[in-house]
Write a protein that holds these residues in place. Structure first.
Motif, PDB file in Angstrom:
ATOM      1  N   ARG A   1       0.818  -1.208   0.000  1.00 50.86           N
ATOM      2  CA  ARG A   1       0.000   0.000   0.000  1.00 50.86           C
ATOM      3  C   ARG A   1       0.860   1.270   0.000  1.00 50.86           C
ATOM      4  N   LEU A   2       1.931   1.244   0.751  1.00 50.53           N
ATOM      5  CA  LEU A   2       2.812   2.410   0.796  1.00 50.53           C
ATOM      6  C   LEU A   2       3.410   2.691  -0.578  1.00 50.53           C
ATOM      7  N   SER A   3       3.720   1.626  -1.307  1.00 48.97           N
ATOM      8  CA  SER A   3       4.293   1.782  -2.643  1.00 48.97           C
ATOM      9  C   SER A   3       3.219   2.154  -3.659  1.00 48.97           C
ATOM     10  N   ARG A   4       2.099   1.424  -3.624  1.00 48.17           N
ATOM     11  CA  ARG A   4       1.050   1.622  -4.636  1.00 48.17           C
ATOM     12  C   ARG A   4       0.257   2.907  -4.404  1.00 48.17           C
ATOM     13  N   ASP A   5      -0.166   3.146  -3.169  1.00 46.51           N
ATOM     14  CA  ASP A   5      -1.065   4.257  -2.881  1.00 46.51           C
ATOM     15  C   ASP A   5      -0.327   5.558  -2.567  1.00 46.51           C
ATOM     16  N   GLN A   6       0.783   5.452  -1.832  1.00 39.27           N
ATOM     17  CA  GLN A   6       1.523   6.653  -1.461  1.00 39.27           C
ATOM     18  C   GLN A   6       2.729   6.908  -2.367  1.00 39.27           C
ATOM     19  N   GLU A   7       2.976   5.960  -3.285  1.00 38.09           N
ATOM     20  CA  GLU A   7       4.053   6.101  -4.275  1.00 38.09           C
ATOM     21  C   GLU A   7       5.423   6.297  -3.631  1.00 38.09           C
ATOM     22  N   LEU A   8       5.637   5.615  -2.512  1.00 32.73           N
ATOM     23  CA  LEU A   8       6.939   5.667  -1.864  1.00 32.73           C
ATOM     24  C   LEU A   8       7.892   4.694  -2.552  1.00 32.73           C
ATOM     25  N   SER A   9       9.165   5.028  -2.558  1.00 31.89           N
ATOM     26  CA  SER A   9      10.172   4.138  -3.126  1.00 31.89           C
ATOM     27  C   SER A   9      10.477   3.013  -2.137  1.00 31.89           C
ATOM     28  N   ILE A  10      11.211   2.018  -2.614  1.00 32.88           N
ATOM     29  CA  ILE A  10      11.622   0.923  -1.739  1.00 32.88           C
ATOM     30  C   ILE A  10      12.420   1.463  -0.553  1.00 32.88           C
ATOM     31  N   LYS A  11      13.323   2.390  -0.846  1.00 36.18           N
ATOM     32  CA  LYS A  11      14.153   2.970   0.222  1.00 36.18           C
ATOM     33  C   LYS A  11      13.304   3.718   1.234  1.00 36.18           C
ATOM     34  N   GLU A  12      12.344   4.505   0.765  1.00 32.64           N
ATOM     35  CA  GLU A  12      11.478   5.271   1.664  1.00 32.64           C
ATOM     36  C   GLU A  12      10.620   4.366   2.539  1.00 32.64           C
ATOM     37  N   ILE A  13      10.140   3.286   1.949  1.00 31.35           N
ATOM     38  CA  ILE A  13       9.330   2.340   2.721  1.00 31.35           C
ATOM     39  C   ILE A  13      10.176   1.675   3.794  1.00 31.35           C
ATOM     40  N   ALA A  14      11.402   1.301   3.439  1.00 29.47           N
ATOM     41  CA  ALA A  14      12.301   0.663   4.395  1.00 29.47           C
ATOM     42  C   ALA A  14      12.557   1.578   5.593  1.00 29.47           C
ATOM     43  N   LEU A  15      12.789   2.855   5.308  1.00 29.30           N
ATOM     44  CA  LEU A  15      13.022   3.817   6.388  1.00 29.30           C
ATOM     45  C   LEU A  15      11.772   4.000   7.241  1.00 29.30           C
ATOM     46  N   LYS A  16      10.637   4.066   6.611  1.00 25.16           N
ATOM     47  CA  LYS A  16       9.378   4.288   7.322  1.00 25.16           C
ATOM     48  C   LYS A  16       9.034   3.118   8.238  1.00 25.16           C
ATOM     49  N   LEU A  17       9.338   1.889   7.768  1.00 26.41           N
ATOM     50  CA  LEU A  17       8.985   0.695   8.534  1.00 26.41           C
ATOM     51  C   LEU A  17      10.148   0.177   9.382  1.00 26.41           C
ATOM     52  N   SER A  18      11.301   0.831   9.264  1.00 22.30           N
ATOM     53  CA  SER A  18      12.500   0.416  10.017  1.00 22.30           C
ATOM     54  C   SER A  18      12.896  -1.026   9.716  1.00 22.30           C
ATOM     55  N   VAL A  19      12.895  -1.343   8.442  1.00 23.04           N
ATOM     56  CA  VAL A  19      13.340  -2.668   8.002  1.00 23.04           C
ATOM     57  C   VAL A  19      14.312  -2.467   6.846  1.00 23.04           C
ATOM     58  N   SER A  20      14.952  -3.535   6.405  1.00 18.23           N
ATOM     59  CA  SER A  20      15.906  -3.432   5.305  1.00 18.23           C
ATOM     60  C   SER A  20      15.173  -3.275   3.970  1.00 18.23           C
ATOM     61  N   GLU A  21      15.880  -2.717   3.002  1.00 17.54           N
ATOM     62  CA  GLU A  21      15.295  -2.586   1.670  1.00 17.54           C
ATOM     63  C   GLU A  21      14.991  -3.953   1.074  1.00 17.54           C
ATOM     64  N   GLN A  22      15.853  -4.937   1.356  1.00 14.97           N
ATOM     65  CA  GLN A  22      15.621  -6.279   0.831  1.00 14.97           C
ATOM     66  C   GLN A  22      14.349  -6.875   1.404  1.00 14.97           C
ATOM     67  N   THR A  23      14.078  -6.596   2.683  1.00 14.64           N
ATOM     68  CA  THR A  23      12.848  -7.087   3.299  1.00 14.64           C
ATOM     69  C   THR A  23      11.631  -6.482   2.621  1.00 14.64           C
ATOM     70  N   VAL A  24      11.708  -5.192   2.312  1.00 14.71           N
ATOM     71  CA  VAL A  24      10.602  -4.536   1.610  1.00 14.71           C
ATOM     72  C   VAL A  24      10.390  -5.181   0.247  1.00 14.71           C
ATOM     73  N   LYS A  25      11.491  -5.377  -0.484  1.00 13.79           N
ATOM     74  CA  LYS A  25      11.385  -6.018  -1.796  1.00 13.79           C
ATOM     75  C   LYS A  25      10.754  -7.402  -1.678  1.00 13.79           C
ATOM     76  N   ASN A  26      11.237  -8.176  -0.717  1.00 11.90           N
ATOM     77  CA  ASN A  26      10.724  -9.536  -0.535  1.00 11.90           C
ATOM     78  C   ASN A  26       9.238  -9.522  -0.210  1.00 11.90           C
ATOM     79  N   ASN A  27       8.831  -8.592   0.664  1.00 14.35           N
ATOM     80  CA  ASN A  27       7.433  -8.550   1.093  1.00 14.35           C
ATOM     81  C   ASN A  27       6.504  -8.099  -0.031  1.00 14.35           C
ATOM     82  N   ILE A  28       6.951  -7.119  -0.822  1.00 15.86           N
ATOM     83  CA  ILE A  28       6.114  -6.673  -1.939  1.00 15.86           C
ATOM     84  C   ILE A  28       6.035  -7.756  -3.007  1.00 15.86           C
ATOM     85  N   THR A  29       7.154  -8.409  -3.262  1.00 13.23           N
ATOM     86  CA  THR A  29       7.145  -9.514  -4.215  1.00 13.23           C
ATOM     87  C   THR A  29       6.222 -10.628  -3.748  1.00 13.23           C
TER      88      THR A  29
END
Length: 203
Positions: A142-170
């Protein structure tokens, strides 16, 4: 010596001219391969896709058409687009590249107008399935699709790694894709693949 035009070669291919067919293959093979490889980053699969495109060209030669400028490039790169879409629709394929992943999540809003009616209905179905996902998958999507945040921005917002964000969105994309496919509606499934494809841009 002037090289034969695509349109003249197409007319010969329609008459089962193998020399004309080979000329078209030689003319476009390298460009198609490079275009596809840049999208999927897999040498063997890129070669296989190019081969499938040209096999399809020969198989459908009776209906083959150059564009208004006499070029076959739009036909070939459109075929490349849909072959890459099919490639990424395989259950065993994940979308790991950040740029591709961003495109996959946001593709629905950028699809050409003639797909909008199908995709409007599809989007409702996708949204419904996304709402059923676990929070760890739904939130980054939702953060990526609705708020148009980048992978890096989502990682910072959720306090997780960028790879975790990629894995979760995938994982979210794959889960929703699986749910949609269970509807057994070929048109909807194809549209869904189109919507999630990370390659909606033809040459």
């Amino acid at each position: 010596m002037k090289l034969p035009s695509d349109s003249s070669l197409v007319e010969l291919v329609k008459k089962d001219d193998h020399v004309a067919y080979t000329t078209l293959v030689d003319r476009y093979w390298e460009d198609l391969y490079r275009h596809i490889w840049l999208k999927i980053k897999n040498t063997d699969d890129a070669k296989d896709i190019v081969q499938d495109i040209f096999l399809g060209l020969w198989k459908n030669r009776s209906t083959l058409m150059a564009d208004d400028r006499g070029s076959l490039a739009p036909y070939l790169f459109r075929a490349a687009k849909y072959n890459i879409i099919n490639y990424f629709s395989r259950p065993s394929i994940t979308i790991a590249d950040e740029t591709a992943l961003d495109l996959a999540v946001n593709a629905i809003s950028t699809t050409q107008a003639d797909d909008q009616i199908l995709l409007k209905e599809l989007q409702q179905l996708v949204d419904s399935e996304v709402d059923k996902l676990p929070e760890r998958l739904k939130l980054p999507y939702r953060l990526s699709r609705d708020q148009e945040l980048s992978i890096k921005e989502i990682a910072l917002k959720l306090s997780v790694s960028e790879q975790t964000v990629k894995n979760n969105i995938t994982s979210a994309l794959n889960a929703v894709r699986f749910k949609i496919s269970k509807h057994n509606n070929s048109d909807t499934t194809v549209s869904f693949v189109l919507a999630l494809a990370c390659v909606l841009h033809c040459k």
